[in-house]
Design a protein around this motif. Sequence first.
Motif, PDB file in Angstrom:
ATOM      1  N   GLU A 185       0.775  -1.201   0.082  1.00 50.97           N
ATOM      2  CA  GLU A 185       0.059   0.270   0.019  1.00 50.97           C
ATOM      3  C   GLU A 185       0.998   1.209  -0.011  1.00 50.97           C
ATOM      4  O   GLU A 185       2.084   1.291   0.528  1.00 50.97           O
ATOM      5  N   LEU A 255      -4.017   5.759  -3.494  1.00 56.80           N
ATOM      6  CA  LEU A 255      -5.215   5.591  -2.404  1.00 56.80           C
ATOM      7  C   LEU A 255      -5.708   6.858  -2.024  1.00 56.80           C
ATOM      8  O   LEU A 255      -4.988   7.618  -1.583  1.00 56.80           O
ATOM      9  N   THR A 265      -9.071   2.686  -3.951  1.00 56.45           N
ATOM     10  CA  THR A 265      -7.382   2.366  -4.673  1.00 56.45           C
ATOM     11  C   THR A 265      -7.566   2.150  -6.112  1.00 56.45           C
ATOM     12  O   THR A 265      -8.344   1.168  -6.655  1.00 56.45           O
TER      13      THR A 265
END
Length: 761
Positions: A185, A255, A265
Amino acid sequence: MKPHHTQLRPFRRRGISLALAAALLSAGIPTAFAVEETTKAENKQTSADQEAQPALGTVTVTATRREASLQSIPVAVSVLDGRKLEQSNLNSIQTIANEVPSLTFRQQGGNKDSSIFIRGVGTISTSPGIEPTVSTVIDGVVYARPGQATLDLMDVERIEILRGPQGTLFGKNASAGVINIVTKEPSADLHAYVDTSYYEGGEKRIRFGLSGTLVPDLLYASINGLWADYDGNVKNLLGGRLNGYEREGARAKFLLTPNEDLDITLIADYTHGTNGVIAVPYQTTDSTFTQAISPVQVSKGNRTVRSDGKNEVTDTNQGISAQVDWRINDYTLTSITAFRTWDNKQNTSVSGIGNNYDPARIATGYPATWDRGTVDSSQFSQEVRIASPKDKFVEYVAGVYYLKSKTDEVYQRYAETISGANYFGRSDYGVENDSISLFGESTLNFTPEFRGIAGLRYTHDELSFDHVRNSNVPSGIQSAVRASQPLRKGTTSASEYSGRLGAQYDLSKDAMVYATYSRGYKGPAYNVFFNMFDGNNDTAPLEPETANSFEIGLKSALLDNRLIFNAAAFYTKYKNYQANAPEHVGNNVYIYRLINAGEVSTRGVELDVNAKVTSRLSFSGSLAYVDARIDNLNCPPTDAACQVNGKPLPFSPKWKSAVRANYAIPLNNGYVIDLGTDYIWQSKQQFSLIPQTDATIQEAYGIWNASVALSTQDGWRFALVGRNLLDRSYASTLSGNASVAQRYVPRDDARYFGVQVRKDF
């Protein structure tokens, strides 16, 4: 104030990193692949404190379509850490196959022909009209074709290997298992890195990335890139080296967090690669073949060819996806929309001689043959699912999934026959698939210790094909190129259920047992390929393949979480098994036809252990006993070599194991030395379904690897890596027959060393 979910991200990422240092067992991920760097504050902890409280952490996975502890889910899962895979020069699904005992990989001349096997079961076919048996999923997006996932992986957080049928939550092409890849992430804090490496054989790699906040409390982003080049480990006596590659790619992830209950996302990725895959002569009892390839010396460890042709496969893989996670009163609604394309170009020889016309070679009885092919594949998928709150009597995940895919191929073949005739053929063919499914799986918490599992998936498939071939081969002549065929079309459909029932019971707060029954399903198929013809019902659809699987397992954490021990025992029976089977059509010509081959089964036991001996020393090991066999094969009536009932399935060693150790030495100046080693061993395996001969058996072998790395407090890491230190030659695939056999040479076929330098900013 940051959105609630974003606040949790840095903590979760650190927790996962520390956990991966400890999880081994069911994660199958050796400690050497699980140790991550700690935060600066954690680095200040005294050595005495560390020695007093060594323990393994908690590994979080998404194998049940929601985040959960690896030790809490009733699924046999192996987990590999992406950072450690990169450090060991394991950058693709093919190269990680040795790391998980229940996983094997079939390498062939082109990526479109490669396959993944779990517990001895996979799909062997070149046809676009069949789905894989093992599903590849990246960030929630199912890849419809197995060749789409053969290039280098980028920015990987972890790889989860789900063993056994997973059709309830992952769909119809997961009847043997799932490769679930989760990428990293974007980080809230600014972070950049450059990672370079060089290995013997002219292998060079560069990776780089940048991650951070674009708009505070709203938008976070990461971008990663790679470039890799490898000369190859096969020497061509006519000049140059073969079996190498050149690859480049980029991946961007955004994000967006408009509020604490909503995450969006967006992902875009692009990879391009050129591979020079070639099979080398391995074994022969045919003097004319030996004369044709002279001066190549045939042997089990041969890495030399005499090829006057071009063996090159080029792939371009790209896609975009959008995932929306919306939390409403402790429910989570997830939508994943994705579009992907995959282009594949093949320029290969299908003979052991080469591509160019050579009358002297034709006289030996081994004429030259070359193939040219293109694949254009696209897919659109949409998934919507809802996850209920946790810690309720009924917890569930339910949703709907839609996939539309289309693949068009053009394949050309030029062949020179023993009689001197030159044959040429071209086939244009394609397949379209529409699939929609409804699914749900629930956990019933009868008591704090006892839970039931129930899941069901309904799938409806629509499959169609078209095929036409033009050639100069007269009708009735049997050759590597078949006669012309007019345009043919076909359409079929099928509806089927898959599901799972089971129970799990907590023996204590640190130990759990489970038992499950799973039904797997793989959709209908068409035998669409270059030499497709009307005989033997080649244009008729294949029936769907189904699987019935039983599994019992134990997951436990002992000695204050310093030792994890997991075990699973399984039995799976497949009916209407879809596989390629060769049929002799005359003049030493074989046609490989996709058929409902019959019934096969697999049974076995898998063990995983992970130990934190001290804060510095970690150990892990995994062992699989897999007995995958042919129960009843539907043999072509004219083929006496097809008597293989009771024999093993190809690409399935009966025994496979991996052991690893890692020792960290902190230095007074804040530097850390990491010593890592692993040894991977497997018993012999057969590479051919029909016929099964000694020439296509890889004998048992073991591979020993080791590394030493120096890390500094300011983000530098220097490492020396040694692969296959015992210099053990082996094959990733063997093909041929009792008189002539060839092998595909893996990257680790011989001992080599490399250096890595990484800088984190």
